[in-house]
Design an enzyme around this catalytic site. Structure first.
Site, short mmCIF file in Angstrom:
data_model
loop_
_atom_site.label_atom_id
_atom_site.label_comp_id
_atom_site.label_asym_id
_atom_site.label_seq_id
_atom_site.Cartn_x
_atom_site.Cartn_y
_atom_site.Cartn_z
N GLU A 81 20.63 42.12 -20.37
CA GLU A 81 20.96 40.82 -19.80
C GLU A 81 20.52 40.72 -18.35
O GLU A 81 20.76 41.60 -17.55
CB GLU A 81 22.46 40.56 -19.92
N ARG A 91 33.68 29.69 -28.16
CA ARG A 91 33.41 29.07 -29.46
C ARG A 91 34.42 29.54 -30.50
O ARG A 91 34.74 28.81 -31.45
CB ARG A 91 31.99 29.42 -29.90
N CYS A 144 31.71 38.99 -23.45
CA CYS A 144 30.62 39.81 -22.90
C CYS A 144 30.18 39.29 -21.53
O CYS A 144 30.07 40.04 -20.56
CB CYS A 144 29.44 39.84 -23.87
N HIS A 168 23.38 43.98 -24.72
CA HIS A 168 23.89 43.62 -26.04
C HIS A 168 23.21 44.46 -27.10
O HIS A 168 22.00 44.70 -27.05
CB HIS A 168 23.61 42.14 -26.33
#
Length: 220
Positions: A81, A91, A144, A168
Site C-alpha cells: 500500500e 461497508r 486495514c 495486503h
C-alpha cells in the site's frame, strides 16, 4: 540487531482464519535472516481499539520497522500500500458490530499519509523471489486502512525514527475452498508463498531507505 514488528488480524466476516495472521506468525517463527528479530502481534478487527493495540505493541516491542498485514480477498498478489487515508467508511460491520460512515480516524489529522517503507523496492524484491506483487493505491476504508493510517500518524507525530507500511495478502487456498460456489474463480496464495514474498520485502526494506524509480501506477 534490527527489530521488526509484524502485525496481522484476527478472523472477520465469518471466516475461521485470517491469512495475514498466519503469515505474521510464520514470519516470527522463521526470521528472514541473521540480524533481524521479528515479533508478531495479532490485532483485533475492531475500529478504534485496533489503533490502541498497535500503539501498545510499538511501545512494548520498540521496533525499528513495522510491517502491518491484512487480508484483501479477491486480490491475486501481495499488494504494497502506498497511501493511507483519514477516513473510516465501513461497508460491513467490524467484529464489534461498528459501521462508521465517513468518520475521520484522527480528527483534524492530515487527509493522508504515504508509507515510509520503499513501496516499489518491496514489490521488486518480492517479484525477484518469484512471488507476484504490485503497488496498491488504496488500502480501503475499513480496519486495514485504519491501522495503516494510525501507524503513519504515530510515525509522523511521535516516532519519526520508526518506519512502517502495510501489505495486503490474498485469500489462502483453504478460504476459497470454504466459500464453496461463492469462491469459484477467486484467486488465492499459499501462506508459505506469502511468507517468501514478505521475507524478501523485509530484507530489502531494512537496507533500502530511498525507493526505486519504477512504474507502479494505475489508470484507475
Amino acid at each position: 540487531m534490527t527489530k521488526i514488528l509484524v502485525t496481522g488480524f484476527e478472523p472477520f466476516e465469518g471466516s475461521e482464519t485470517n491469512p495475514s495472521w498466519l503469515a505474521a506468525e510464520l514470519l516470527s517463527a522463521e526470521p528472514p535472516s541473521p540480524g533481524l528479530e521479528v515479533t508478531a502481534v495479532q490485532l483485533s478487527c475492531v475500529l478504534g481499539k485496533v489503533a490502541d493495540e498497535l500503539r501498545a505493541a510499538v511501545a512494548v516491542h520498540e521496533p525499528d520497522l513495522v510491517l502491518a498485514l491484512g487480508q484483501a480477498g479477491g486480490r491475486p498478489d501481495l499488494t504494497v500500500e502506498r497511501v493511507a487515508i483519514n477516513v473510516d467508511d465501513a461497508r460491513i460491520p467490524d467484529n464489534a458490530g461498528q459501521t462508521p460512515i465517513d468518520v475521520p480516524i484522527v480528527p483534524d489529522g492530515p487527509g493522508s499519509y504515504f508509507a515510509s517503507l520503499p513501496v516499489k523496492a518491496c514489490v521488486a524484491a518480492s517479484r525477484r523471489a518469484g512471488i507476484p506483487a504490485s503497488v496498491s493505491q488504496a488500502a480501503g476504508t475499513f480496519v486495514c486502512n485504519h491501522v495503516f493510517y494510525a501507524l503513519a500518524h504515530l510515525i509522523a507525530t511521535a516516532q519519526p525514527e520508526l518506519r512502517g507500511g502495510f501489505v495486503h495478502v490474498p485469500y489462502a487456498p483453504h478460504q476459497v475452498t470454504a466459500l464453496g460456489a461463492a469462491g469459484a474463480g477467486k484467486p488465492s496464495m499459499s501462506v508459505r508463498d506469502m511468507v517468501t514474498g514478505l521475507t524478501a520485502m523485509l530484507e530489502d526494506a531494512v537496507v533500502t531507505t530511498a525507493d526505486i524509480r519504477e512504474s507502479g501506477g494505475a489508470t484507475h
